[in-house]
Structures are given as C-alpha cells and as structure tokens.
Design a protein around this motif. Structure first.
Motif, PDB file in Angstrom:
ATOM      1  N   ALA A  82       0.487  31.468  10.707  1.00 24.53           N
ATOM      2  CA  ALA A  82      -0.046  32.234  11.827  1.00 24.53           C
ATOM      3  C   ALA A  82       1.038  32.614  12.820  1.00 24.53           C
ATOM      4  O   ALA A  82       0.894  33.563  13.569  1.00 24.53           O
ATOM      5  CB  ALA A  82      -1.133  31.429  12.529  1.00 24.53           C
ATOM      6  N   ALA A  83       2.140  31.870  12.826  1.00 25.29           N
ATOM      7  CA  ALA A  83       3.197  32.135  13.786  1.00 25.29           C
ATOM      8  C   ALA A  83       4.038  33.354  13.415  1.00 25.29           C
ATOM      9  O   ALA A  83       4.780  33.863  14.243  1.00 25.29           O
ATOM     10  CB  ALA A  83       4.099  30.914  13.919  1.00 25.29           C
ATOM     11  N   VAL A  84       3.928  33.829  12.177  1.00 19.22           N
ATOM     12  CA  VAL A  84       4.730  34.968  11.744  1.00 19.22           C
ATOM     13  C   VAL A  84       4.110  36.245  12.308  1.00 19.22           C
ATOM     14  O   VAL A  84       2.994  36.603  11.969  1.00 19.22           O
ATOM     15  CB  VAL A  84       4.790  35.028  10.200  1.00 19.22           C
ATOM     16  CG1 VAL A  84       5.539  36.257   9.743  1.00 19.22           C
ATOM     17  CG2 VAL A  84       5.434  33.775   9.663  1.00 19.22           C
ATOM     18  N   LYS A  85       4.863  36.907  13.189  1.00 16.54           N
ATOM     19  CA  LYS A  85       4.384  38.157  13.762  1.00 16.54           C
ATOM     20  C   LYS A  85       4.974  39.314  12.976  1.00 16.54           C
ATOM     21  O   LYS A  85       6.121  39.259  12.555  1.00 16.54           O
ATOM     22  CB  LYS A  85       4.800  38.269  15.222  1.00 16.54           C
ATOM     23  CG  LYS A  85       4.058  37.338  16.134  1.00 16.54           C
ATOM     24  CD  LYS A  85       4.294  37.679  17.570  1.00 16.54           C
ATOM     25  CE  LYS A  85       5.614  37.094  18.026  1.00 16.54           C
ATOM     26  NZ  LYS A  85       5.858  37.249  19.439  1.00 16.54           N
ATOM     27  N   GLY A 107       1.119  38.620  22.163  1.00 13.08           N
ATOM     28  CA  GLY A 107       1.471  38.471  20.761  1.00 13.08           C
ATOM     29  C   GLY A 107       0.307  38.228  19.839  1.00 13.08           C
ATOM     30  O   GLY A 107       0.496  37.892  18.675  1.00 13.08           O
ATOM     31  N   LYS A 108      -0.930  38.414  20.307  1.00 10.84           N
ATOM     32  CA  LYS A 108      -2.096  38.150  19.476  1.00 10.84           C
ATOM     33  C   LYS A 108      -2.667  39.402  18.818  1.00 10.84           C
ATOM     34  O   LYS A 108      -3.463  39.308  17.905  1.00 10.84           O
ATOM     35  CB  LYS A 108      -3.201  37.491  20.312  1.00 10.84           C
ATOM     36  CG  LYS A 108      -2.831  36.115  20.793  1.00 10.84           C
ATOM     37  CD  LYS A 108      -3.967  35.509  21.571  1.00 10.84           C
ATOM     38  CE  LYS A 108      -3.592  34.123  22.080  1.00 10.84           C
ATOM     39  NZ  LYS A 108      -4.664  33.545  22.897  1.00 10.84           N
ATOM     40  N   ARG A 109      -2.268  40.585  19.290  1.00 10.80           N
ATOM     41  CA  ARG A 109      -2.783  41.842  18.755  1.00 10.80           C
ATOM     42  C   ARG A 109      -1.628  42.745  18.330  1.00 10.80           C
ATOM     43  O   ARG A 109      -0.534  42.682  18.867  1.00 10.80           O
ATOM     44  CB  ARG A 109      -3.646  42.543  19.789  1.00 10.80           C
ATOM     45  CG  ARG A 109      -4.960  41.833  20.045  1.00 10.80           C
ATOM     46  CD  ARG A 109      -5.789  42.532  21.098  1.00 10.80           C
ATOM     47  NE  ARG A 109      -5.123  42.589  22.389  1.00 10.80           N
ATOM     48  CZ  ARG A 109      -5.050  41.592  23.256  1.00 10.80           C
ATOM     49  NH1 ARG A 109      -5.594  40.438  22.958  1.00 10.80           N
ATOM     50  NH2 ARG A 109      -4.437  41.736  24.409  1.00 10.80           N
ATOM     51  N   VAL A 110      -1.949  43.615  17.368  1.00  6.82           N
ATOM     52  CA  VAL A 110      -0.971  44.543  16.819  1.00  6.82           C
ATOM     53  C   VAL A 110      -1.559  45.944  16.884  1.00  6.82           C
ATOM     54  O   VAL A 110      -2.708  46.151  16.508  1.00  6.82           O
ATOM     55  CB  VAL A 110      -0.652  44.186  15.343  1.00  6.82           C
ATOM     56  CG1 VAL A 110       0.348  45.141  14.763  1.00  6.82           C
ATOM     57  CG2 VAL A 110      -0.165  42.778  15.226  1.00  6.82           C
ATOM     58  N   GLY A 111      -0.776  46.904  17.362  1.00  5.63           N
ATOM     59  CA  GLY A 111      -1.190  48.301  17.351  1.00  5.63           C
ATOM     60  C   GLY A 111      -0.637  48.969  16.108  1.00  5.63           C
ATOM     61  O   GLY A 111       0.563  48.925  15.849  1.00  5.63           O
ATOM     62  N   LYS A 139      -5.540  45.655  15.838  1.00  4.14           N
ATOM     63  CA  LYS A 139      -6.027  44.549  15.022  1.00  4.14           C
ATOM     64  C   LYS A 139      -5.374  43.263  15.490  1.00  4.14           C
ATOM     65  O   LYS A 139      -4.306  43.272  16.095  1.00  4.14           O
ATOM     66  CB  LYS A 139      -5.676  44.757  13.538  1.00  4.14           C
ATOM     67  CG  LYS A 139      -6.339  45.950  12.907  1.00  4.14           C
ATOM     68  CD  LYS A 139      -7.796  45.683  12.700  1.00  4.14           C
ATOM     69  CE  LYS A 139      -8.484  46.861  12.051  1.00  4.14           C
ATOM     70  NZ  LYS A 139      -9.901  46.663  11.905  1.00  4.14           N
ATOM     71  N   GLY A 140      -6.009  42.139  15.193  1.00  7.28           N
ATOM     72  CA  GLY A 140      -5.423  40.843  15.485  1.00  7.28           C
ATOM     73  C   GLY A 140      -4.309  40.538  14.491  1.00  7.28           C
ATOM     74  O   GLY A 140      -4.277  41.072  13.378  1.00  7.28           O
TER      75      GLY A 140
END
Length: 122
Positions: free
Chosen positions: A35-38, A68-72, A84-85
């Motif tokens: 989960a830590a991999v962004k 750091g919890k969401r991605v565009g 998205k998360g």
C-alpha cells in the motif's frame, strides 16, 4: 523477623513456533509495503476496481493529492480526468501499455487546471 514463603516454581512449557513463512505480522508488513507504493507522476496505471465501470482502463497519472491517498488520472480511452484512490490502481504491465485497445486516442495535456486540482485535493 518476617518469614516469606518460597515461590512455587512453575514448569516451563514449550511454545510451538509458527511457520516463519507466513505469520500474521509478516502479512501485515507485506500489505503495508504494497500500500505504501505510490504511482509515479506521468506513469501508466491500470484501474483495478469496478466502482464506476472503468475496470481495466489504462490511464496516465496527472497528479497526486497532498495527502498521497488519491491519484488524478487521464484515461487513454477518451482523455477524461478521473480521481481514484491509490489502492484502486496498479502499475500497468508492458503488455497492457502496448495493447492497441489501450492506445492514447486523445491529445490532452497532463497539466491540471484549477477545477481538476480542487477535485484531487478537496
């Protein structure tokens, strides 16, 4: 003079060790590491949840939220901007990136305007 009773010695019991392959703490650590991999900015990711009917779509990361919890993402299919998360996307494989179905069919830039920034960082 105070006389104290000697302590009763207890029998040592051996504890059966768990398998070192998969203990609870190892699975928790592995889940936390995954989960830590962004995802990287401008990198290609695949959507893995079917929340809005876009499972399997490939998109390019346009930005990350402040926490750091969401991605565009800008989808390759139609250039639509979606948020998205981090747990809802994964890195795309080379086969997914080179699939003709996932080729980029739009000419949108990856820069975020003020509206998209507000969507990403509410």
């Amino acid at each position: 003079m105070i006389y104290t009773m000697p302590r009763k010695q207890t029998k040592k019991r051996s504890v059966k060790a768990r398998s070192p392959v998969m203990t609870r703490s190892r699975t928790r650590k592995a889940a936390a590491a995954a989960a830590a991999v962004k995802p990287r900015k401008r990198g290609f990711v695949t959507i893995i949840t079917n929340r809005s009917g876009d499972k399997g779509q490939v998109g390019q990361v346009a930005g990350l939220s402040g926490d750091g919890k969401r991605v565009g993402l800008v989808l390759n299919y139609n250039g639509m901007f979606v948020v998205k998360g981090v747990e809802e996307v994964r890195k795309s494989t080379d086969a997914e990136k080179n699939n003709p179905r996932n080729k980029k069919t739009h000419s949108k830039e990856l820069t975020l305007d003020s509206y998209n920034k507000r969507l990403l960082n509410p």
